[in-house]
Design an enzyme around this catalytic site. Structure first.
Site, PDB file in Angstrom:
ATOM      1  N   CYS A 110       0.808  -1.113   0.190  1.00 32.25           N
ATOM      2  CA  CYS A 110      -0.044  -0.044   0.105  1.00 32.25           C
ATOM      3  C   CYS A 110       1.171   1.440   0.321  1.00 32.25           C
ATOM      4  CB  CYS A 110      -0.445   0.359   1.374  1.00 32.25           C
ATOM      5  SG  CYS A 110      -2.266   1.059   0.703  1.00 32.25           S
ATOM      6  N   CYS A 155       0.225   4.132   1.889  1.00 35.29           N
ATOM      7  CA  CYS A 155      -0.283   4.832   3.180  1.00 35.29           C
ATOM      8  C   CYS A 155       0.477   5.513   4.530  1.00 35.29           C
ATOM      9  CB  CYS A 155      -1.589   4.195   4.096  1.00 35.29           C
ATOM     10  SG  CYS A 155      -1.686   3.134   4.137  1.00 35.29           S
ATOM     11  N   CYS A 167      -4.510   5.899   0.359  1.00 35.31           N
ATOM     12  CA  CYS A 167      -3.191   4.673  -0.328  1.00 35.31           C
ATOM     13  C   CYS A 167      -2.859   5.269  -1.784  1.00 35.31           C
ATOM     14  CB  CYS A 167      -4.622   3.562  -0.120  1.00 35.31           C
ATOM     15  SG  CYS A 167      -5.053   3.357   1.620  1.00 35.31           S
ATOM     16  N   LYS A 212     -12.423  -5.359   1.106  1.00 33.21           N
ATOM     17  CA  LYS A 212     -11.481  -4.193   2.728  1.00 33.21           C
ATOM     18  C   LYS A 212     -13.459  -3.654   3.027  1.00 33.21           C
ATOM     19  CE  LYS A 212      -8.046  -1.653   4.324  1.00 33.21           C
ATOM     20  NZ  LYS A 212      -6.997  -1.779   4.207  1.00 33.21           N
ATOM     21  N   GLU A 235     -17.188  -7.972  -4.965  1.00 32.21           N
ATOM     22  CA  GLU A 235     -15.463  -7.192  -4.915  1.00 32.21           C
ATOM     23  C   GLU A 235     -14.434  -8.450  -5.326  1.00 32.21           C
ATOM     24  OE1 GLU A 235     -14.458  -2.943  -3.867  1.00 32.21           O
ATOM     25  OE2 GLU A 235     -13.136  -4.539  -4.654  1.00 32.21           O
ATOM     26  N   LYS A 275     -11.304  -8.099   5.241  1.00 32.10           N
ATOM     27  CA  LYS A 275     -11.099  -7.309   6.738  1.00 32.10           C
ATOM     28  C   LYS A 275     -12.280  -6.109   6.954  1.00 32.10           C
ATOM     29  CE  LYS A 275      -7.330  -4.110   7.031  1.00 32.10           C
ATOM     30  NZ  LYS A 275      -5.527  -3.815   7.220  1.00 32.10           N
ATOM     31  N   SER A 316      -7.015  -4.332  14.467  1.00 33.35           N
ATOM     32  CA  SER A 316      -6.327  -4.146  15.250  1.00 33.35           C
ATOM     33  C   SER A 316      -7.640  -3.628  16.450  1.00 33.35           C
ATOM     34  CB  SER A 316      -5.490  -2.591  15.580  1.00 33.35           C
ATOM     35  OG  SER A 316      -6.522  -1.669  14.754  1.00 33.35           O
TER      36      SER A 316
HETATM   37  C1  PBG Z   1      -4.141   1.138   5.589  1.00 32.56           C
HETATM   38  C2  PBG Z   1      -4.082  -0.634   6.391  1.00 32.56           C
HETATM   39  C3  PBG Z   1      -4.734  -0.370   7.410  1.00 32.56           C
HETATM   40  C4  PBG Z   1      -4.925  -1.152   8.349  1.00 32.56           C
HETATM   41  C5  PBG Z   1      -3.537  -1.680   7.736  1.00 32.56           C
HETATM   42  N1  PBG Z   1      -3.197  -0.948   7.134  1.00 32.56           N
HETATM   43  C6  PBG Z   1      -6.573   0.062   7.475  1.00 32.56           C
HETATM   44  C7  PBG Z   1      -6.999   1.606   6.805  1.00 32.56           C
HETATM   45  O1  PBG Z   1      -5.614   2.323   7.693  1.00 32.56           O
HETATM   46  O2  PBG Z   1      -7.531   1.762   6.732  1.00 32.56           O
HETATM   47  C8  PBG Z   1      -5.475  -1.377   9.896  1.00 32.56           C
HETATM   48  C9  PBG Z   1      -4.808  -3.323  10.513  1.00 32.56           C
HETATM   49  C10 PBG Z   1      -5.614  -3.592  11.267  1.00 32.56           C
HETATM   50  O3  PBG Z   1      -6.779  -1.989  11.927  1.00 32.56           O
HETATM   51  O4  PBG Z   1      -5.272  -3.928  12.224  1.00 32.56           O
HETATM   52  N2  PBG Z   1      -4.172  -0.049   4.120  1.00 32.56           N
END
Ligand code: PBG
Length: 325
Positions: free
Chosen positions: A124, A126, A134, A199, A236, A251, A277
């Site tokens: 990615c 970001c 992203c 996602k 998707e 996710k 998370s």
């Molecule tokens: C962004 C990204 C995200 C996570 C990992 N990479 C989500 C976001 O910020 O949109 C989240 C991982 C997590 O919450 O454990 N590409």
């Protein structure tokens, strides 16, 4: 007075009588090869930085990556997914396709430390863009096709650095075709792609964003999916399968079991789920408050993912699960 009972036609409880019987008829099992451990590496730090709402999860300095990968392998973890938190940010995330950039360095270090470990890169932008989106921003939105061109450069570099599997998480349209085309043209026809195919734009990413995305103030609603949409969620993932994704993903996890089951019923591809998370933080907070049994809740959650149709689980609990299983 006795209440008259009708005899049940079938006695389900016959097979629940002993632990041995219950185990014999158990439909879903957990094993260490189900789990993928996420690892965060941050440039410019010298000691692990704890992530406040995620006890036992850290952002690590680069010089500890080799040790972390070796420790994970020794505990039975077979796959890791690498996230870089860059200090070399610009408006397109060009560090991700630089030979000496963080992404390439992490891949080389991890592979060298433990060649048998399956090393996956989160692909990615970001953590590498100064605006935190992203991809490339144009006209107040992320430009899909310009981002795809940069993604092609990024994945070829990751393959050259020795990555075992590419995992694009940016939710750009056409990302799997673009990646496949670039990898194949560069001679990497054997490198699989695990797509973050479905996602959602989820509040469950909160702790992750606090930890690594503190500069990001916007939303990702123009590229990540609306949590309300189940039909679109299937479409998707089916689109990514048609474009050549080797593994599909949902996710976050626990609030999206219906989506997992729906994709499972419609695809023969392996399916991953990301236990994110916020899901981790909620269990930790509940356990710290003494209101739930952490181990039992985690094992039940992981089992639910597999029961719903996941083959693989990306989770911050991977190391802990090695102690528990
Ligand atoms: C962004 C990204 C995200 C996570 C990992 N990479 C989500 C976001 O910020 O949109 C989240 C991982 C997590 O919450 O454990 N590409």
């Amino acid at each position: 007075m006795q209440i008259p009972l009708t005899t049940p036609d079938f006695r389900f409880r016959r097979l629940r009588k002993t632990a041995a019987l219950r185990e014999l008829v158990r439909e879903t099992h957990l094993r260490m090869s189900d789990f993928i451990l996420p690892i965060f590496i941050e440039e410019g730090i010298t000691k692990p930085v704890p992530i406040k709402s995620m006890p036992d999860v850290y952002r690590y300095p680069e010089d500890q990556l080799a040790e972390i990968v070796k420790r994970a392998w020794s505990k039975g973890i077979k796959a890791v997914i690498l996230f870089g938190v860059s200090t070399h940010k610009d408006d397109e995330g060009s560090d991700t396709w630089c030979e000496h950039g963080l992404l390439a360095r992490m891949i080389r270090t991890a592979k060298q430390a433990q060649p048998e470990m399956l090393v996956i890169s989160d692909n990615c932008f970001c953590e590498y863009t100064d605006h935190g989106h992203c991809g490339v921003v144009a006209h107040d939105d992320v430009d899909n096709d310009q981002t795809l061109m940069n993604l092609q450069k990024q994945v070829v570099l990751a393959a050259q650095a020795g990555v075992d599997m590419i995992a694009p998480s940016g939710m750009m349209d056409g990302m799997i075709s673009a990646i496949r085309e670039a990898l194949d043209a560069a001679g990497f026809t054997h490198i699989p792609v695990m797509s973050y195919s479905t996602k959602f734009a989820s509040a469950f990413y909160g702790p992750f964003r606090d930890a690594v995305d503190s500069s990001f103030k916007g939303t990702r609603n123009t590229y990540q999916m609306d949590p309300a949409n189940a039909r679109e969620a299937l479409a998707e993932s089916m689109q990514d399968e048609a474009e050549g994704a080797d593994i599909l993903m949902v996710k976050p996890g626990i609030a999206y079991l219906d989506v997992l089951a729906h994709i499972r019923a419609n695809s023969a591809r392996p399916l991953a789920v990301y236990h994110v998370s916020g899901e981790y933080a909620m269990i930790k907070a509940g356990a710290a408050a003494g209101v739930i049994d952490e181990k039992a809740i985690v094992l039940e959650t992981m089992t639910a993912f597999k029961r719903a149709g996941a083959d693989l689980i990306i989770t911050y609990y991977a190391e802990k699960l090695a102690d528990w299983l």
